[in-house]
Design a protein around this motif. Structure first.
Motif, PDB file in Angstrom:
ATOM      1  N   ALA A  52       0.825  -1.205   0.000  1.00 58.09           N
ATOM      2  CA  ALA A  52       0.000   0.000   0.000  1.00 58.09           C
ATOM      3  C   ALA A  52       0.861   1.258   0.000  1.00 58.09           C
ATOM      4  O   ALA A  52       2.035   1.234   0.344  1.00 58.09           O
ATOM      5  CB  ALA A  52      -0.908   0.005   1.232  1.00 58.09           C
ATOM      6  N   ALA A  53       0.239   2.339  -0.404  1.00 63.35           N
ATOM      7  CA  ALA A  53       0.817   3.677  -0.300  1.00 63.35           C
ATOM      8  C   ALA A  53      -0.158   4.492   0.548  1.00 63.35           C
ATOM      9  O   ALA A  53      -1.344   4.160   0.635  1.00 63.35           O
ATOM     10  CB  ALA A  53       0.977   4.315  -1.675  1.00 63.35           C
ATOM     11  N   TRP A  54       0.358   5.546   1.184  1.00 64.91           N
ATOM     12  CA  TRP A  54      -0.463   6.376   2.056  1.00 64.91           C
ATOM     13  C   TRP A  54      -0.475   7.799   1.546  1.00 64.91           C
ATOM     14  O   TRP A  54       0.508   8.277   0.998  1.00 64.91           O
ATOM     15  CB  TRP A  54       0.078   6.351   3.489  1.00 64.91           C
ATOM     16  N   LEU A  90      -6.103  13.008   7.627  1.00 61.41           N
ATOM     17  CA  LEU A  90      -5.406  13.831   8.615  1.00 61.41           C
ATOM     18  C   LEU A  90      -4.630  12.989   9.626  1.00 61.41           C
ATOM     19  O   LEU A  90      -3.602  13.424  10.146  1.00 61.41           O
ATOM     20  CB  LEU A  90      -6.393  14.754   9.336  1.00 61.41           C
ATOM     21  N   ASP A  91      -5.106  11.764   9.883  1.00 60.49           N
ATOM     22  CA  ASP A  91      -4.406  10.848  10.796  1.00 60.49           C
ATOM     23  C   ASP A  91      -3.295  10.065  10.109  1.00 60.49           C
ATOM     24  O   ASP A  91      -2.613   9.265  10.746  1.00 60.49           O
ATOM     25  CB  ASP A  91      -5.395   9.865  11.424  1.00 60.49           C
ATOM     26  N   GLY A  92      -3.127  10.263   8.786  1.00 63.06           N
ATOM     27  CA  GLY A  92      -2.105   9.519   8.042  1.00 63.06           C
ATOM     28  C   GLY A  92      -2.482   8.071   7.815  1.00 63.06           C
ATOM     29  O   GLY A  92      -1.623   7.213   7.614  1.00 63.06           O
ATOM     30  N   ASP A  93      -3.788   7.772   7.823  1.00 63.09           N
ATOM     31  CA  ASP A  93      -4.257   6.397   7.712  1.00 63.09           C
ATOM     32  C   ASP A  93      -5.084   6.160   6.445  1.00 63.09           C
ATOM     33  O   ASP A  93      -5.859   5.217   6.378  1.00 63.09           O
ATOM     34  CB  ASP A  93      -5.078   6.046   8.956  1.00 63.09           C
ATOM     35  N   CYS A  94      -4.940   7.006   5.447  1.00 68.31           N
ATOM     36  CA  CYS A  94      -5.650   6.835   4.179  1.00 68.31           C
ATOM     37  C   CYS A  94      -4.697   6.137   3.213  1.00 68.31           C
ATOM     38  O   CYS A  94      -3.668   6.702   2.826  1.00 68.31           O
ATOM     39  CB  CYS A  94      -6.084   8.190   3.624  1.00 68.31           C
ATOM     40  N   SER A  95      -5.027   4.901   2.841  1.00 68.88           N
ATOM     41  CA  SER A  95      -4.108   4.141   1.991  1.00 68.88           C
ATOM     42  C   SER A  95      -4.828   3.515   0.808  1.00 68.88           C
ATOM     43  O   SER A  95      -6.053   3.409   0.782  1.00 68.88           O
ATOM     44  CB  SER A  95      -3.414   3.044   2.807  1.00 68.88           C
ATOM     45  N   GLY A  96      -4.034   3.099  -0.159  1.00 67.74           N
ATOM     46  CA  GLY A  96      -4.528   2.440  -1.364  1.00 67.74           C
ATOM     47  C   GLY A  96      -3.349   2.106  -2.239  1.00 67.74           C
ATOM     48  O   GLY A  96      -2.209   2.074  -1.776  1.00 67.74           O
ATOM     49  N   LEU A  98      -0.473   2.856  -5.022  1.00 70.50           N
ATOM     50  CA  LEU A  98       0.321   4.066  -5.242  1.00 70.50           C
ATOM     51  C   LEU A  98      -0.328   4.985  -6.277  1.00 70.50           C
ATOM     52  O   LEU A  98      -0.439   6.192  -6.034  1.00 70.50           O
ATOM     53  CB  LEU A  98       1.754   3.708  -5.639  1.00 70.50           C
ATOM     54  N   PRO A  99      -0.817   4.476  -7.421  1.00 70.95           N
ATOM     55  CA  PRO A  99      -1.473   5.391  -8.359  1.00 70.95           C
ATOM     56  C   PRO A  99      -2.721   6.059  -7.774  1.00 70.95           C
ATOM     57  O   PRO A  99      -2.973   7.232  -8.044  1.00 70.95           O
ATOM     58  CB  PRO A  99      -1.833   4.489  -9.550  1.00 70.95           C
ATOM     59  N   GLU A 100      -3.499   5.334  -6.970  1.00 74.80           N
ATOM     60  CA  GLU A 100      -4.685   5.941  -6.353  1.00 74.80           C
ATOM     61  C   GLU A 100      -4.303   7.091  -5.423  1.00 74.80           C
ATOM     62  O   GLU A 100      -4.917   8.160  -5.461  1.00 74.80           O
ATOM     63  CB  GLU A 100      -5.460   4.890  -5.544  1.00 74.80           C
ATOM     64  N   MET A 101      -3.295   6.867  -4.594  1.00 73.71           N
ATOM     65  CA  MET A 101      -2.895   7.898  -3.640  1.00 73.71           C
ATOM     66  C   MET A 101      -2.233   9.077  -4.343  1.00 73.71           C
ATOM     67  O   MET A 101      -2.442  10.224  -3.962  1.00 73.71           O
ATOM     68  CB  MET A 101      -1.972   7.310  -2.567  1.00 73.71           C
ATOM     69  N   GLU A 102      -1.467   8.812  -5.397  1.00 76.92           N
ATOM     70  CA  GLU A 102      -0.865   9.917  -6.158  1.00 76.92           C
ATOM     71  C   GLU A 102      -1.944  10.717  -6.875  1.00 76.92           C
ATOM     72  O   GLU A 102      -1.854  11.939  -6.977  1.00 76.92           O
ATOM     73  CB  GLU A 102       0.173   9.399  -7.147  1.00 76.92           C
ATOM     74  N   HIS A 103      -2.974  10.043  -7.360  1.00 76.61           N
ATOM     75  CA  HIS A 103      -4.094  10.727  -8.006  1.00 76.61           C
ATOM     76  C   HIS A 103      -4.745  11.712  -7.026  1.00 76.61           C
ATOM     77  O   HIS A 103      -4.995  12.878  -7.373  1.00 76.61           O
ATOM     78  CB  HIS A 103      -5.112   9.685  -8.489  1.00 76.61           C
ATOM     79  N   LEU A 104      -5.005  11.254  -5.787  1.00 77.44           N
ATOM     80  CA  LEU A 104      -5.583  12.147  -4.779  1.00 77.44           C
ATOM     81  C   LEU A 104      -4.618  13.264  -4.398  1.00 77.44           C
ATOM     82  O   LEU A 104      -5.025  14.417  -4.227  1.00 77.44           O
ATOM     83  CB  LEU A 104      -5.981  11.348  -3.536  1.00 77.44           C
ATOM     84  N   ALA A 105      -3.334  12.924  -4.254  1.00 78.05           N
ATOM     85  CA  ALA A 105      -2.340  13.938  -3.892  1.00 78.05           C
ATOM     86  C   ALA A 105      -2.279  15.036  -4.951  1.00 78.05           C
ATOM     87  O   ALA A 105      -2.210  16.226  -4.619  1.00 78.05           O
ATOM     88  CB  ALA A 105      -0.967  13.297  -3.703  1.00 78.05           C
ATOM     89  N   ARG A 106      -2.318  14.668  -6.217  1.00 78.37           N
ATOM     90  CA  ARG A 106      -2.283  15.677  -7.286  1.00 78.37           C
ATOM     91  C   ARG A 106      -3.506  16.582  -7.222  1.00 78.37           C
ATOM     92  O   ARG A 106      -3.401  17.802  -7.395  1.00 78.37           O
ATOM     93  CB  ARG A 106      -2.201  15.002  -8.657  1.00 78.37           C
ATOM     94  N   ALA A 107      -4.680  15.981  -6.995  1.00 76.74           N
ATOM     95  CA  ALA A 107      -5.905  16.777  -6.910  1.00 76.74           C
ATOM     96  C   ALA A 107      -5.842  17.734  -5.719  1.00 76.74           C
ATOM     97  O   ALA A 107      -6.253  18.900  -5.822  1.00 76.74           O
ATOM     98  CB  ALA A 107      -7.125  15.861  -6.802  1.00 76.74           C
ATOM     99  N   LEU A 108      -5.317  17.255  -4.600  1.00 78.84           N
ATOM    100  CA  LEU A 108      -5.174  18.125  -3.429  1.00 78.84           C
ATOM    101  C   LEU A 108      -4.179  19.250  -3.684  1.00 78.84           C
ATOM    102  O   LEU A 108      -4.424  20.406  -3.300  1.00 78.84           O
ATOM    103  CB  LEU A 108      -4.755  17.299  -2.213  1.00 78.84           C
TER     104      LEU A 108
END
Length: 120
Positions: A52-54, A90-96, A98-108
């Motif tokens: 997983a990635a976070w 916010l707790d650092g516990d959102c995982s999936g 790596l592409p899913e988390m990078e997708h969210l990170a880019r949107a943020l």
């Protein structure tokens, strides 16, 4: 049967594809899933194989309303689910994957939130 799968960010979209080949008869099949959610079984296989990635956000830039707006838009979730996901982010516990988390990170990041997809 041998199977190969990939999930990747192409532009701003998550895409996934799966190929399989029968070692006995040579029959091959390719499933191009395109954009959108990967089937749960394939996603579980990707997580099992690659881990997983976070999603990490920088607390000083973490504006809850903005994060929830991005989560709702990108994940297609309602307000209650967005609030629960916000707490995991916010707790650092959102995982999936790596592409899913990078997708969210880019949107943020586009919304002004300092965010990154990380491996632990």
């Amino acid at each position: 049967m041998e199977c190969w799968g990939v999930q990747a960010l192409v532009g701003d979209q998550l895409r996934w594809d799966v190929e399989s080949t029968c070692s006995a008869c040579g029959f091959a099949e390719a499933v191009c899933g395109g954009a959108g959610a990967m089937p749960a079984e394939r996603r579980a296989q990707m997580l099992a194989e690659h881990g997983a990635a976070w999603l990490q956000v920088d607390p000083p830039s973490a504006r809850s309303v903005t994060i929830m707006r991005v989560l709702r838009a990108e994940l297609g979730i309602d307000l209650i689910e967005a609030r629960a996901t916000l707490h995991r982010v916010l707790d650092g516990d959102c995982s999936g994957t790596l592409p899913e988390m990078e997708h969210l990170a880019r949107a943020l990041r586009r919304a002004g939130i300092s965010a990154a997809a990380t491996r632990r």
